[in-house]
Each structure stands twice: as C-alpha cells, then as structure tokens.
Design an enzyme around this catalytic site. Structure first.
Site, short mmCIF file in Angstrom:
data_model
loop_
_atom_site.label_atom_id
_atom_site.label_comp_id
_atom_site.label_asym_id
_atom_site.label_seq_id
_atom_site.Cartn_x
_atom_site.Cartn_y
_atom_site.Cartn_z
N GLY A 7 -5.71 -2.25 -5.57
CA GLY A 7 -4.93 -1.14 -6.27
C GLY A 7 -5.47 -1.04 -7.83
O GLY A 7 -6.59 -0.96 -8.22
N ILE B 212 -5.12 -3.29 -10.19
CA ILE B 212 -5.70 -4.53 -10.79
C ILE B 212 -7.05 -4.51 -10.99
O ILE B 212 -7.84 -4.40 -10.08
CB ILE B 212 -5.18 -5.79 -9.86
CG1 ILE B 212 -3.89 -5.77 -9.68
CG2 ILE B 212 -5.60 -6.93 -10.30
CD1 ILE B 212 -3.31 -6.69 -8.73
N GLY C 92 7.59 4.16 3.54
CA GLY C 92 6.24 4.49 3.13
C GLY C 92 5.45 3.25 2.97
O GLY C 92 4.18 3.33 2.52
N GLU D 169 2.30 1.65 7.67
CA GLU D 169 1.96 2.81 8.54
C GLU D 169 2.63 2.77 9.90
O GLU D 169 3.37 1.78 10.24
CB GLU D 169 0.14 2.65 8.94
CG GLU D 169 -0.50 2.41 7.80
CD GLU D 169 -1.09 3.83 7.21
OE1 GLU D 169 -0.92 4.78 7.99
OE2 GLU D 169 -1.15 3.83 5.90
N ASP E 291 -6.57 -6.02 6.78
CA ASP E 291 -6.69 -5.42 5.38
C ASP E 291 -6.80 -6.60 4.49
O ASP E 291 -7.81 -6.48 3.53
CB ASP E 291 -5.35 -4.58 5.24
CG ASP E 291 -5.50 -4.18 3.86
OD1 ASP E 291 -5.98 -3.20 3.61
OD2 ASP E 291 -5.18 -4.73 2.86
N LYS F 238 -10.15 -7.18 1.80
CA LYS F 238 -10.24 -7.44 0.47
C LYS F 238 -10.60 -8.85 0.02
O LYS F 238 -11.55 -8.94 -0.87
CB LYS F 238 -9.02 -7.24 0.16
CG LYS F 238 -8.34 -5.76 -0.05
CD LYS F 238 -6.86 -5.55 -0.13
CE LYS F 238 -6.28 -4.24 0.02
NZ LYS F 238 -5.01 -4.17 0.04
N GLY G 95 -0.32 2.49 -3.47
CA GLY G 95 0.29 3.49 -4.14
C GLY G 95 -0.68 4.47 -4.62
O GLY G 95 -1.78 4.13 -5.10
N1 LIG Z 1 -2.53 4.63 -0.15
C1 LIG Z 1 -2.73 3.45 -0.66
O1 LIG Z 1 -1.84 3.10 -1.39
C2 LIG Z 1 -4.36 2.90 -0.85
C3 LIG Z 1 -4.34 1.96 -1.63
C4 LIG Z 1 -5.53 1.27 -1.84
C5 LIG Z 1 -6.73 1.94 -1.16
N2 LIG Z 1 -6.56 2.85 -0.44
C6 LIG Z 1 -7.58 3.63 0.16
O2 LIG Z 1 -7.88 5.04 0.18
C7 LIG Z 1 -8.20 5.72 1.26
C8 LIG Z 1 -7.37 7.12 1.58
O3 LIG Z 1 -5.82 6.47 1.87
P1 LIG Z 1 -4.96 7.35 1.90
O4 LIG Z 1 -3.65 6.49 2.08
O5 LIG Z 1 -4.68 8.17 0.44
O6 LIG Z 1 -4.83 8.37 3.29
P2 LIG Z 1 -4.19 9.54 3.54
O7 LIG Z 1 -3.04 9.67 2.72
O8 LIG Z 1 -4.19 9.30 4.87
O9 LIG Z 1 -5.36 10.79 3.33
C9 LIG Z 1 -6.42 10.98 3.84
C10 LIG Z 1 -7.02 12.31 3.47
O10 LIG Z 1 -8.01 12.59 4.02
C11 LIG Z 1 -8.45 13.89 4.48
N3 LIG Z 1 -9.02 13.96 5.86
C12 LIG Z 1 -8.96 13.22 6.86
N4 LIG Z 1 -9.84 13.76 8.02
C13 LIG Z 1 -10.58 14.82 7.12
C14 LIG Z 1 -11.69 15.63 7.51
N5 LIG Z 1 -12.11 15.42 8.80
N6 LIG Z 1 -12.21 16.30 6.71
C15 LIG Z 1 -11.69 16.26 5.55
N7 LIG Z 1 -10.75 15.58 4.94
C16 LIG Z 1 -10.04 14.85 5.87
C17 LIG Z 1 -6.84 14.12 4.84
O11 LIG Z 1 -6.58 15.59 4.90
P3 LIG Z 1 -5.30 16.26 5.36
O12 LIG Z 1 -4.36 16.18 4.00
O13 LIG Z 1 -5.56 17.64 5.41
O14 LIG Z 1 -4.73 15.61 6.51
C18 LIG Z 1 -6.05 13.48 3.71
O15 LIG Z 1 -6.14 14.18 2.69
C19 LIG Z 1 -8.34 4.74 2.46
O16 LIG Z 1 -9.69 4.39 2.34
C20 LIG Z 1 -7.38 3.44 2.08
O17 LIG Z 1 -7.87 2.29 2.42
C21 LIG Z 1 -5.21 3.45 -0.12
#
Ligand SMILES: NC(=O)c1ccc[n+]([C@@H]2O[C@H](COP(=O)([O-])OP(=O)(O)OC[C@H]3O[C@@H](n4cnc5c(N)ncnc54)[C@H](OP(=O)(O)O)[C@@H]3O)[C@@H](O)[C@H]2O)c1
Length: 397
Positions: free
Chosen positions: A146, A148, A198, A201, A212, A216, A313
């Site tokens: 994140g 870091i 939250g 998942e 995961d 990393k 986050g």
């Molecule tokens: N969450 C964390 O804390 C965190 C931390 C580090 C890294 N990450 C990484 O960051 C990335 C995103 O994670 P997230 O948690 O933000 O995911 P998320 O909340 O599920 O958001 C995914 C986004 O992608 C969009 N999307 C999905 N299918 C799509 C399509 N066909 N066309 C256009 N947009 C589309 C979704 O649209 P809608 O909003 O319309 O559904 C949503 O806005 C991942 O690779 C994850 O591993 C996440």
C-alpha cells in the site's frame, strides 16, 4: 531472455515540483477503474491536477460515486486509446481485462501505473521487457505494501545492496483475522468480522490461502535479488486451517501467530515461502495489528531495515499510485537497469517447527523445509496423534 521490471515509483515524486507537472499540460491521465483505490486516486488527482485528467473508465457509468466527475466512460479501451492520454492508470485489478488494457497501453508507448499485484507478480518481467521495447514505462509502487514505499526503496536507495533477506507481513486481511483470533475469536468469527468491516472480500481465498502474499513476495524478491521473478514457484500455506488452539499454543510460549512471506539467501540458493508462523512478541514481524503490514530488508551493508504502515485501503494505496503518476508525468528515467538472465528459482523456506501432538509438543531441533511439514508430522506421530505443525520464525535459523 527476460528483464526485471523497469521500476519507477512514488518517492521519485518528491523531487518533482507541481510546476514541472503543470507545465506539461499535453500529458493527459486516463484512469481505468474507480472503486476502492481508483476513487481515492481520482479524488486526489482532481484536487492536485484536475486539468490533466482526460478520462475515467468504469464498468457502470451510472453508479453514484463520491468523485467530482460527470463523464464516466463505460469503455476503458477508449480511454487507453485517447491520444490526449499519456499515462494510463490501471485500477481495475485481475489478470483478464486489466492485462489487455495494460498491454494495449504499453503497445502504444504509454506510461502505465498500476496497483495490480496479481498482474505484476505473474507477468511483470515480460511486461517490463515489452515496455522497454515500446518506450513505455511500468510503475507499481502500490502493488506491494500500500502506502509503504518499499518498491522504490529496493529499486533506488538499496539498488546496490547485497540483500540477504526480504519479507514480513504482506497481507492485511490475514493479519486482521489472526489479530482477531489473538483477541479470542475463532477463525470463522474473525473472518466474518473482517468481511463486515471491508477488510476481506466475500470470496477471501486470494488472501487466506496466501496467494496475495505470494504475489507480493515474488515482486519484492525480484527487486531485492535483481532477477525476474514470478509467484508461481513460491511455496504457500494459508491460514484457513488454523484454530483457537493454535493461537493459544503460541501465546503460552510468548509467540504471536502471523502469516509471513519471506525470501532469503541460503548459500547460492534463494529460499522463499508464505506460511503461518509463530513469531516472538518483540520481533518486528509480530508488531503489525489489524490490517497493518511490515516489510523488513536485511542487507549485508545496510543491516536490518524495517518499513511498516498501512498495507491497503483506498487512500493509502492511492498515495503511492498518485506519486507514481506524477513521476511518469515528469518523464523521469527508470532507476533500475534492465537485468537479463534466468528467472529467480526458489527453494522452500525452512524454519524450525512446533509439533503439537496428543500428550505433548516439541520444537524441531533443525529447520524443516515448508514442503516437509507432513513428513515431520509423520515422524512425530509416533508420540501421539499430531494436532498441528507450525513454523516458528527465528532470525537465527
Ligand atoms: N483495495 C485495496 O486496498 C488495494 C490495495 C493495494 C492494491 N490494490 C489493487 O488495486 C486494484 C483495484 O482494487 P480495488 O480494491 O480498487 O477494486 P474495486 O473496488 O473492485 O474496483 C474495481 C474498479 O474497476 C472497475 N471495472 C471493473 N470492470 C470494468 C470494466 N469492464 N470496464 C471498466 N471498469 C471496470 C469497477 O467499475 P464499477 O465501479 O462500475 O464497478 C471499479 O470501479 C487491484 O489490482 C487490487 O489488487 C487494492
């Protein structure tokens, strides 16, 4: 031939003034995804450099969102192809659509910023090699830890260090669950609590089965040992089989149960693995609470350096993403030279293990490779039915 990922990341942004960025108004940003991470990225970009944001693609453009943007695009390829977009920020996740979009951006010579550890840990080395050919760059500080700044630290400040060991607590979800178990919950209660808040998942397998953390770790190991590295070969044990008795057995001995992800030099070889392990309470790996992360680098010259903080986050992750975007806009050169050579091959991590059986327990006198835990259980099974075989982390092993 492979090359290690060409890395540029967040802390480079420190040397780039806002004036530098705003002077380059032709450089548009296209954001793909506006969920947990993407919406925090969007809010920060619209605050910092609203004039640079050219498009934001989402799956459902009509969904209400807390982002001051009124023209969401339902077609992410349109955003990638927009000639005004030079920096493509991928915040969709996964290795299907996100991979296609990243490939398309790289093929067009655009700079890519992503938080997608699944993609970087499985295809990062060749994506970086591809980017090197098209003049694109690939930045992914947010994919590990994140907020870091560990990717940048390994690629930059520690770029000449002889790293002996890298790793720690890399997955916030499992840390939250183990923490709740430490406070008395059983595994199912702890996981349900993590899901409600939250931190997990609805399908928690990527976290609880250790995928995961393995992703990393592969990214960190590639940077630390300067060889192309992917997560397929990282041996992995998750936390789903752990119970309250396992936590209690550690607490009685002054240990805390953590999911560790560690790669270390062992002679000519690199040992790597993801495993639940008991850690003495005073050790840095025992410290992260809730969804926190800790990464420790041990180098021949630098000694032990510990990085700790919010591993996930929206806002924490966006902090790293936005800094990578600013670095891309400023057009700074990659810090890491492309390394040619074979992929990093790892052996299973070794640690002494606590074997609990009916009527007693023992810590093995010698380290056991992670792929030999069942065999170890059979050996000690002569003393009584084996209840658990869990590694005990010790820096000396
Ligand atoms: N969450 C964390 O804390 C965190 C931390 C580090 C890294 N990450 C990484 O960051 C990335 C995103 O994670 P997230 O948690 O933000 O995911 P998320 O909340 O599920 O958001 C995914 C986004 O992608 C969009 N999307 C999905 N299918 C799509 C399509 N066909 N066309 C256009 N947009 C589309 C979704 O649209 P809608 O909003 O319309 O559904 C949503 O806005 C991942 O690779 C994850 O591993 C996440």
């Amino acid at each position: 031939m492979h090359t290690v990922p060409k890395v540029l990341c967040s802390s480079e942004a420190a040397s780039i003034s806002t004036a530098t960025v705003t002077a380059q108004r032709v450089n548009g940003i296209g954001l793909l995804g506006c969920g947990t991470v993407g919406s925090s990225v969007a809010r920060r970009l619209l605050e910092l450099h609203p004039e640079l944001v050219r498009g934001i693609a989402v799956r459902d453009p009509h969904k209400p969102r807390a982002v001051a943007w009124d023209d969401f695009d339902g077609d992410p390829f349109e955003v990638v192809d927009d000639p005004a977009v030079r920096v493509v920020v991928e915040c969709i996740g996964g290795v299907g659509l996100a991979r296609e979009l990243v490939l398309r951006a790289i093929a067009r010579g655009k700079d890519v910023v992503t938080a997608n550890k699944d993609l970087i840990a499985t295809e990062g080395p060749w994506l970086a090699a591809f980017a090197a050919r098209t003049g694109a760059t690939l930045r992914y500080e947010a994919a590990v830890g994140g907020a870091i700044p560990i990717v940048r630290a390994l690629a930059g400040s520690l770029g000449s260090e002889d790293v002996l060991e890298i790793g720690g607590v890399l997955n916030g979800t499992t840390n939250f669950v183990l923490d709740a178990m430490d406070a008395g919950a059983d595994y199912d209660e702890a996981l349900a609590q993590a899901q409600q808040l939250g931190f997990a998942e609805s399908d928690p397998r990527a976290d609880v089965d250790g995928h995961d953390a393995a992703h990393k770790l592969a990214i960190l190991a590639g940077l630390a040992f300067r060889q192309p590295s992917t997560s397929g070969g990282v041996l992995r044990h998750g936390i789903a089989a752990l119970g309250a008795a396992d936590v209690r057995a550690g607490a009685e001995r002054g240990w805390r149960l953590k999911l560790l992800a560690i790669a270390k030099r062992s002679g000519e070889a690199i040992e790597a693995g993801v495993t639940p392990a008991y850690v003495p309470l005073a050790h840095p790996f025992a410290q992260p609470r809730g969804a926190g992360n800790v990464v420790r680098v041990v180098g021949r010259g630098c000694g032990a350096l510990t990085f700790a903080g919010a591993g996930a986050g929206g806002d924490a992750t966006a902090s790293a993403v936005v800094a990578d975007i600013v670095a891309a806009l400023a057009g700074s050169e990659p810090h890491v030279a492309a390394h040619a050579g074979a992929d990093l091959v790892t052996q299973p991590l070794r640690a002494r293990v606590l074997v609990r059986f009916d009527g007693g327990s023992v810590v093995t006198p010698e380290p056991v490779p992670l792929d030999q835990l069942e065999a170890t259980a059979r050996v000690y099974g002569v003393h009584g039915a084996v209840r658990a075989v869990i590694p005990v982390w010790s820096d000396a092993a």
